[in-house]
Design an enzyme around this catalytic site. Structure first.
Site, short mmCIF file in Angstrom:
data_model
loop_
_atom_site.label_atom_id
_atom_site.label_comp_id
_atom_site.label_asym_id
_atom_site.label_seq_id
_atom_site.Cartn_x
_atom_site.Cartn_y
_atom_site.Cartn_z
NE ARG A 45 2.48 -5.72 -5.20
CZ ARG A 45 3.28 -4.71 -5.48
NH1 ARG A 45 2.86 -3.72 -6.26
NH2 ARG A 45 4.50 -4.66 -5.00
CE LYS A 95 7.72 2.88 -7.59
NZ LYS A 95 7.46 2.70 -6.13
NE ARG A 142 7.32 -4.14 -1.57
CZ ARG A 142 6.00 -3.95 -1.67
NH1 ARG A 142 5.17 -4.67 -0.95
NH2 ARG A 142 5.53 -3.06 -2.49
NE ARG A 184 12.43 -1.76 -6.85
CZ ARG A 184 11.12 -1.70 -7.10
NH1 ARG A 184 10.67 -1.50 -8.29
NH2 ARG A 184 10.27 -1.85 -6.11
NE ARG A 236 -0.16 -1.99 -3.41
CZ ARG A 236 1.09 -1.77 -3.76
NH1 ARG A 236 1.35 -0.80 -4.62
NH2 ARG A 236 2.06 -2.46 -3.25
P1 AP5 Z 1 0.77 2.69 -5.51
O1 AP5 Z 1 0.51 3.69 -6.58
O2 AP5 Z 1 0.33 1.30 -5.76
O3 AP5 Z 1 2.32 2.74 -5.10
P2 AP5 Z 1 3.63 2.31 -5.90
O4 AP5 Z 1 4.64 3.38 -5.70
O5 AP5 Z 1 3.29 1.94 -7.32
O6 AP5 Z 1 4.00 1.05 -5.02
P3 AP5 Z 1 4.50 -0.42 -5.35
O7 AP5 Z 1 4.31 -1.22 -4.09
O8 AP5 Z 1 3.86 -0.96 -6.60
O9 AP5 Z 1 6.00 -0.18 -5.56
P4 AP5 Z 1 7.11 -1.17 -5.41
O10 AP5 Z 1 8.18 -0.34 -5.96
O11 AP5 Z 1 7.38 -1.76 -4.11
O12 AP5 Z 1 6.56 -2.45 -6.20
P5 AP5 Z 1 6.93 -3.07 -7.60
O13 AP5 Z 1 5.72 -3.70 -8.12
O14 AP5 Z 1 7.68 -2.12 -8.45
O15 AP5 Z 1 0.12 3.25 -4.14
C1 AP5 Z 1 0.15 2.47 -2.96
C2 AP5 Z 1 -1.18 2.64 -2.20
O16 AP5 Z 1 -1.27 3.97 -1.72
C3 AP5 Z 1 -2.43 2.42 -3.07
O17 AP5 Z 1 -3.42 1.78 -2.31
C4 AP5 Z 1 -2.89 3.85 -3.45
O18 AP5 Z 1 -4.30 3.93 -3.62
C5 AP5 Z 1 -2.42 4.64 -2.23
N1 AP5 Z 1 -1.99 6.00 -2.57
C6 AP5 Z 1 -1.25 6.38 -3.66
N2 AP5 Z 1 -0.99 7.71 -3.61
C7 AP5 Z 1 -1.58 8.16 -2.46
C8 AP5 Z 1 -1.67 9.46 -1.84
N3 AP5 Z 1 -1.10 10.55 -2.39
N4 AP5 Z 1 -2.34 9.54 -0.66
C9 AP5 Z 1 -2.92 8.44 -0.08
N5 AP5 Z 1 -2.86 7.20 -0.62
C10 AP5 Z 1 -2.20 7.07 -1.80
O19 AP5 Z 1 7.99 -4.19 -7.17
C11 AP5 Z 1 7.61 -5.36 -6.46
C12 AP5 Z 1 8.81 -6.27 -6.31
O20 AP5 Z 1 9.31 -6.66 -7.61
C13 AP5 Z 1 10.04 -5.64 -5.61
O21 AP5 Z 1 9.95 -5.76 -4.20
C14 AP5 Z 1 11.17 -6.50 -6.20
O22 AP5 Z 1 11.23 -7.77 -5.58
C15 AP5 Z 1 10.74 -6.70 -7.64
N6 AP5 Z 1 11.21 -5.66 -8.55
C16 AP5 Z 1 10.43 -4.80 -9.30
N7 AP5 Z 1 11.21 -3.99 -10.03
C17 AP5 Z 1 12.50 -4.32 -9.76
C18 AP5 Z 1 13.74 -3.81 -10.19
N8 AP5 Z 1 13.82 -2.79 -11.08
N9 AP5 Z 1 14.88 -4.37 -9.69
C19 AP5 Z 1 14.81 -5.41 -8.81
N10 AP5 Z 1 13.66 -5.93 -8.35
C20 AP5 Z 1 12.50 -5.39 -8.82
#
Ligand code: AP5
Length: 211
Positions: free
Chosen positions: A158, A15, A169, A90, A124
């Protein structure tokens, strides 16, 4: 307020990696609840202190906290043309709250297998200056230890990117977040993208949705 886009998918689906392309194509600012929460944790605000334990454990932060955060964010002047929500909503209550305060025109759901997700997240790292996202194998810096985007030389990983926390997660995603797909499908808003391809191929598939 103009309509917004939701970027949806499991942790590590790509994402954040794809968000820039959508921002460039639509002009809608990216709103990542994960980034907002991490900033609050770093600043040591009350929000950050509330969120920290949940995030470190890989659990979702309570709905009322997240909904309050978004209600404040959409009051900012740059939200008038709509936003790109990344990692929000979410849960069904979060989606219901969003429905009341901002129209959504499209939900882009990136699908990736669980085992690939563990590999993606554990490799990552991001630029400490500009936040550009990299991967040890799949997206290394073009010049070792120098950010492609800003030339920064400091990188970070992270705290919640360990294999154990990723599995928690993922389980939160399957039990609390994935039911949203059917919810949005029922409203005719869901567009599925196969995320099991290269970053450029996934980006192209997303660009085709935006034409
Ligand atoms: P990346 O693009 O970083 O993936 P992402 O989908 O953005 O993953 P996140 O880990 O940021 O998502 P998340 O939803 O767990 O975390 P968030 O910060 O929202 O890609 C990942 C890796 O893969 C990178 O190294 C990239 O280079 C590689 N890659 C990408 N595409 C690729 C491809 N096609 N092929 C190969 N490699 C690829 O949330 C963190 C925490 O915050 C949650 O656990 C929760 O505690 C809290 N939180 C956040 N939002 C909420 C909410 N709305 N409600 C409740 N809690 C929340």
């Amino acid at each position: 307020m103009d309509s917004s886009i939701v970027l949806f998918g499991p942790p590590g689906a790509g994402k954040g990696t794809q968000a820039g392309r959508i921002v460039n194509a639509t002009g809608k600012p990216q709103v990542s609840t994960g980034d907002m929460l991490r900033a609050a944790v770093e600043e040591g605000t009350e929000l950050g202190r509330t969120a920290k334990g949940y995030m470190e454990a890989g659990e979702l932060v309570p709905d009322e906290v997240i909904i309050g955060l978004i209600e404040e964010r959409i009051k900012q002047p740059d939200a008038s043309g709509g936003l790109l929500f990344d990692g929000f909503p979410r849960t069904i209550p979060q989606a219901e709250a969003l429905q009341k305060i901002a129209p959504v025109s499209m939900v882009i759901a990136i699908h990736v297998e669980d085992e690939s997700i563990v590999e993606r997240i554990c490799g990552r790292f991001t630029c400490a200056s500009c936040g550009e996202v990299y991967h040890d194998l799949f997206r290394p810096c073009k010049v070792r230890d120098i950010c492609n985007s800003c030339g920064g030389t400091e990188f970070k990983r992270r705290a919640d990117d360990s294999e154990e926390t990723v599995r928690t997660r993922l389980s939160a995603y399957h039990s609390q977040t994935s039911p949203l797909e059917a919810w949005y499908e029922g409203q005719g808003l869901l567009r599925r993208i196969d995320g099991n391809h290269t970053i450029d191929q996934v980006g192209e598939a997303i660009s085709n949705l935006l034409i």
